[in-house]
Design a protein around this motif. Structure first.
Motif, PDB file in Angstrom:
ATOM      1  N   HIS A 221       0.778  -1.286  -0.156  1.00 32.72           N
ATOM      2  CA  HIS A 221      -0.044  -0.058   0.103  1.00 32.72           C
ATOM      3  C   HIS A 221       0.908   1.276  -0.004  1.00 32.72           C
ATOM      4  O   HIS A 221       2.028   1.278   0.693  1.00 32.72           O
ATOM      5  CB  HIS A 221      -0.805  -0.123   1.189  1.00 32.72           C
ATOM      6  N   THR A 222       0.707   2.261  -0.675  1.00 34.54           N
ATOM      7  CA  THR A 222       1.078   3.552  -0.910  1.00 34.54           C
ATOM      8  C   THR A 222       0.427   4.564  -0.622  1.00 34.54           C
ATOM      9  O   THR A 222      -1.133   4.371  -0.457  1.00 34.54           O
ATOM     10  CB  THR A 222       1.912   3.707  -2.210  1.00 34.54           C
ATOM     11  N   GLY A 223       0.900   5.866  -0.421  1.00 38.46           N
ATOM     12  CA  GLY A 223       0.041   6.989  -0.221  1.00 38.46           C
ATOM     13  C   GLY A 223      -0.854   6.977   0.642  1.00 38.46           C
ATOM     14  O   GLY A 223      -0.607   6.745   1.896  1.00 38.46           O
ATOM     15  N   ARG A 224      -2.142   7.743   0.682  1.00 42.00           N
ATOM     16  CA  ARG A 224      -3.192   7.652   1.737  1.00 42.00           C
ATOM     17  C   ARG A 224      -3.548   6.312   2.146  1.00 42.00           C
ATOM     18  O   ARG A 224      -4.360   6.329   3.170  1.00 42.00           O
ATOM     19  CB  ARG A 224      -4.190   8.176   1.329  1.00 42.00           C
ATOM     20  N   SER A 225      -3.117   5.233   1.591  1.00 41.55           N
ATOM     21  CA  SER A 225      -3.705   3.943   2.017  1.00 41.55           C
ATOM     22  C   SER A 225      -2.791   3.285   2.848  1.00 41.55           C
ATOM     23  O   SER A 225      -3.239   2.353   3.355  1.00 41.55           O
ATOM     24  CB  SER A 225      -3.955   3.136   0.809  1.00 41.55           C
ATOM     25  N   THR A 226      -1.673   4.031   3.417  1.00 42.36           N
ATOM     26  CA  THR A 226      -0.723   3.522   4.474  1.00 42.36           C
ATOM     27  C   THR A 226      -1.102   3.720   5.742  1.00 42.36           C
ATOM     28  O   THR A 226      -2.140   4.700   5.848  1.00 42.36           O
ATOM     29  CB  THR A 226       0.508   3.872   3.976  1.00 42.36           C
ATOM     30  N   SER A 227      -0.549   3.068   6.594  1.00 45.03           N
ATOM     31  CA  SER A 227      -0.538   3.394   8.248  1.00 45.03           C
ATOM     32  C   SER A 227      -0.462   4.936   8.407  1.00 45.03           C
ATOM     33  O   SER A 227      -1.354   5.797   8.891  1.00 45.03           O
ATOM     34  CB  SER A 227       0.301   2.679   8.783  1.00 45.03           C
ATOM     35  N   LEU A 228       0.309   5.439   7.946  1.00 43.54           N
ATOM     36  CA  LEU A 228       0.948   6.851   7.984  1.00 43.54           C
ATOM     37  C   LEU A 228      -0.129   7.807   7.641  1.00 43.54           C
ATOM     38  O   LEU A 228      -0.432   8.802   7.954  1.00 43.54           O
ATOM     39  CB  LEU A 228       2.246   7.192   7.658  1.00 43.54           C
ATOM     40  N   GLY A 229      -0.371   7.407   6.190  1.00 43.31           N
ATOM     41  CA  GLY A 229      -1.666   8.130   5.507  1.00 43.31           C
ATOM     42  C   GLY A 229      -2.907   8.171   6.376  1.00 43.31           C
ATOM     43  O   GLY A 229      -3.594   9.132   6.467  1.00 43.31           O
ATOM     44  N   SER A 230      -3.081   7.247   6.861  1.00 38.67           N
ATOM     45  CA  SER A 230      -4.499   7.118   7.844  1.00 38.67           C
ATOM     46  C   SER A 230      -4.446   8.068   8.842  1.00 38.67           C
ATOM     47  O   SER A 230      -5.586   8.701   9.427  1.00 38.67           O
ATOM     48  CB  SER A 230      -4.819   5.601   8.253  1.00 38.67           C
ATOM     49  N   ILE A 231      -3.215   8.016   9.482  1.00 35.35           N
ATOM     50  CA  ILE A 231      -3.136   8.835  10.762  1.00 35.35           C
ATOM     51  C   ILE A 231      -3.265  10.099  10.361  1.00 35.35           C
ATOM     52  O   ILE A 231      -3.957  11.033  11.194  1.00 35.35           O
ATOM     53  CB  ILE A 231      -1.711   8.448  11.331  1.00 35.35           C
ATOM     54  N   SER A 232      -2.557  10.638   9.278  1.00 31.34           N
ATOM     55  CA  SER A 232      -2.615  12.062   9.038  1.00 31.34           C
ATOM     56  C   SER A 232      -4.079  12.314   8.573  1.00 31.34           C
ATOM     57  O   SER A 232      -4.494  13.634   8.807  1.00 31.34           O
ATOM     58  CB  SER A 232      -1.725  12.366   7.505  1.00 31.34           C
ATOM     59  N   ALA A 233      -4.809  11.610   7.991  1.00 31.58           N
ATOM     60  CA  ALA A 233      -6.379  11.604   7.521  1.00 31.58           C
ATOM     61  C   ALA A 233      -7.176  12.020   8.792  1.00 31.58           C
ATOM     62  O   ALA A 233      -8.023  12.901   8.854  1.00 31.58           O
ATOM     63  CB  ALA A 233      -6.793  10.494   6.533  1.00 31.58           C
ATOM     64  N   LEU A 234      -6.996  10.990   9.558  1.00 37.24           N
ATOM     65  CA  LEU A 234      -7.553  11.198  11.023  1.00 37.24           C
ATOM     66  C   LEU A 234      -7.348  12.575  11.644  1.00 37.24           C
ATOM     67  O   LEU A 234      -8.238  13.202  12.321  1.00 37.24           O
ATOM     68  CB  LEU A 234      -7.341   9.933  11.769  1.00 37.24           C
ATOM     69  N   SER A 235      -6.090  12.966  11.650  1.00 37.32           N
ATOM     70  CA  SER A 235      -5.842  14.430  12.310  1.00 37.32           C
ATOM     71  C   SER A 235      -6.105  15.423  11.748  1.00 37.32           C
ATOM     72  O   SER A 235      -6.558  16.462  12.509  1.00 37.32           O
ATOM     73  CB  SER A 235      -4.280  14.257  12.223  1.00 37.32           C
ATOM     74  N   GLN A 236      -6.674  15.235  10.525  1.00 41.62           N
ATOM     75  CA  GLN A 236      -7.466  16.517   9.861  1.00 41.62           C
ATOM     76  C   GLN A 236      -8.725  16.419  10.213  1.00 41.62           C
ATOM     77  O   GLN A 236      -9.501  17.471   9.850  1.00 41.62           O
ATOM     78  CB  GLN A 236      -7.213  16.450   8.300  1.00 41.62           C
ATOM     79  N   SER A 237      -9.429  15.334  10.438  1.00 36.76           N
ATOM     80  CA  SER A 237     -10.846  15.243  10.681  1.00 36.76           C
ATOM     81  C   SER A 237     -11.242  15.403  11.861  1.00 36.76           C
ATOM     82  O   SER A 237     -12.773  15.554  12.343  1.00 36.76           O
ATOM     83  CB  SER A 237     -11.453  13.989   9.963  1.00 36.76           C
ATOM     84  N   VAL A 238     -10.349  15.328  12.863  1.00 33.59           N
ATOM     85  CA  VAL A 238     -10.788  15.500  14.470  1.00 33.59           C
ATOM     86  C   VAL A 238     -11.416  16.529  14.764  1.00 33.59           C
ATOM     87  O   VAL A 238     -10.887  17.988  14.135  1.00 33.59           O
ATOM     88  CB  VAL A 238      -9.621  15.146  15.135  1.00 33.59           C
ATOM     89  N   GLU A 239     -12.538  16.481  15.441  1.00 29.48           N
ATOM     90  CA  GLU A 239     -13.006  17.944  15.872  1.00 29.48           C
ATOM     91  C   GLU A 239     -12.686  18.228  17.208  1.00 29.48           C
ATOM     92  O   GLU A 239     -12.627  17.435  18.019  1.00 29.48           O
ATOM     93  CB  GLU A 239     -14.509  17.773  15.861  1.00 29.48           C
ATOM     94  N   ARG A 240     -12.037  19.258  17.392  1.00 33.70           N
ATOM     95  CA  ARG A 240     -11.397  19.958  18.579  1.00 33.70           C
ATOM     96  C   ARG A 240     -12.487  20.174  19.751  1.00 33.70           C
ATOM     97  O   ARG A 240     -13.240  21.244  19.247  1.00 33.70           O
ATOM     98  CB  ARG A 240     -10.216  20.710  18.484  1.00 33.70           C
TER      99      ARG A 240
END
Length: 270
Positions: A221-240
């Motif tokens: 898996h590459t890009g947004r499908s990777t483990s690191l990509g998933s974490i970055s996607a979650l960090s952008q969607s978290v509501e503070r």
């Protein structure tokens, strides 16, 4: 097993496959992908990169804290208080206006600090993607931009390297990885080469750093499908949520706003 396996969101979907089944699922041989096939997959799966919104200026982030309805309401109330003071000086309206402005600025500073930290955290993920990697293409070792890594590539990693994509370790020698960016655990993790079937100890994930040893990794898996990509996607969607201080400030500001609007309305009626 079809090639579509790679389009899933996790390397764990390949658990249980043997070496032959793994290579068959990814449609690759021990010599790696050919240049032609690699270009085709690059078109299909896209660049191996984590997409972020453009880095914003700190001043822009700070100014954005004033565009919500609540700060605008407070500033309008402050303007009315100063206008009332202009028409009727020495009645205490200027103190109300100043208090409202202090609340607005203090609330903006607290929100700015939180948003700026989150912004820097998201951008820091880019430091865990290497710029250049060693690949096996058509039986030959080549150095390429990490963005050109595609599912099916065979990576050569060694001590000090950062892993640019998720994959299965097909060969390894005394491999130790630092996965703290992914798991939060500071202790190094020992990884082994693929045995009879794909299991957890032979998985390598993007963002991990090689502390010791060397290995060959078959990219899944590459890009947004990777483990690191998933974490970055979650960090952008978290509501503070608001901090206790912000909640108190909002409560105080509501009372001051109600008082200022009431006084202003009464003054204009008079």
């Amino acid at each position: 097993m079809k090639f579509q396996t790679m389009e899933s969101d996790s390397t764990t979907d390949l658990l249980g496959l043997d070496r032959e089944g793994l290579f068959s699922a990814l449609q690759v041989s021990d010599e790696g992908l050919s240049s032609v096939e690699a270009k085709a997959r690059l078109q299909r799966f896209g660049m191996n990169e984590i997409e972020f919104h453009r880095a914003r200026s700190p001043w822009l982030i700070f100014l954005e804290q004033f565009k919500d309805l609540f700060p605008l309401l407070l500033m309008a109330a402050a303007f009315l208080a100063f206008f009332a003071n202009y028409l009727s000086p020495n009645e205490g309206y200027e103190l109300i206006g100043a208090a409202l402005l202090v609340v607005v600025v203090l609330n903006a500073v607290v929100s700015f600090v939180q948003n700026y930290k989150v912004e820097q955290l998201m951008l820091s993920f880019l430091d865990y993607i290497p710029r250049e990697v060693a690949l096996l293409r058509g039986g030959e070792k080549v150095l390429l931009d990490a963005k050109e890594v595609v599912p099916g590539d065979i990576l050569n990693i060694q001590e000090g390297d950062k892993i640019p994509a998720d994959g299965v370790i097909i060969d390894a020698a005394q491999l130790m990885l630092d996965e703290s960016i992914l798991t939060g655990e500071s202790e190094p993790v020992s990884r082994e080469k693929l045995g009879e079937t794909v299991d957890e100890p032979c998985l390598a994930r993007s963002g991990a750093t090689v502390l010791k040893g060397n290995a060959r990794v078959l990219v899944t898996h590459t890009g947004r499908s990777t483990s690191l990509g998933s974490i970055s996607a979650l960090s952008q969607s978290v509501e503070r949520d608001l901090t206790p201080m912000q909640l108190e400030l909002q409560n105080f500001a509501r009372k001051i706003t109600s008082l200022a609007l009431g006084i202003g309305f009464g003054f204009f009626l008079i």
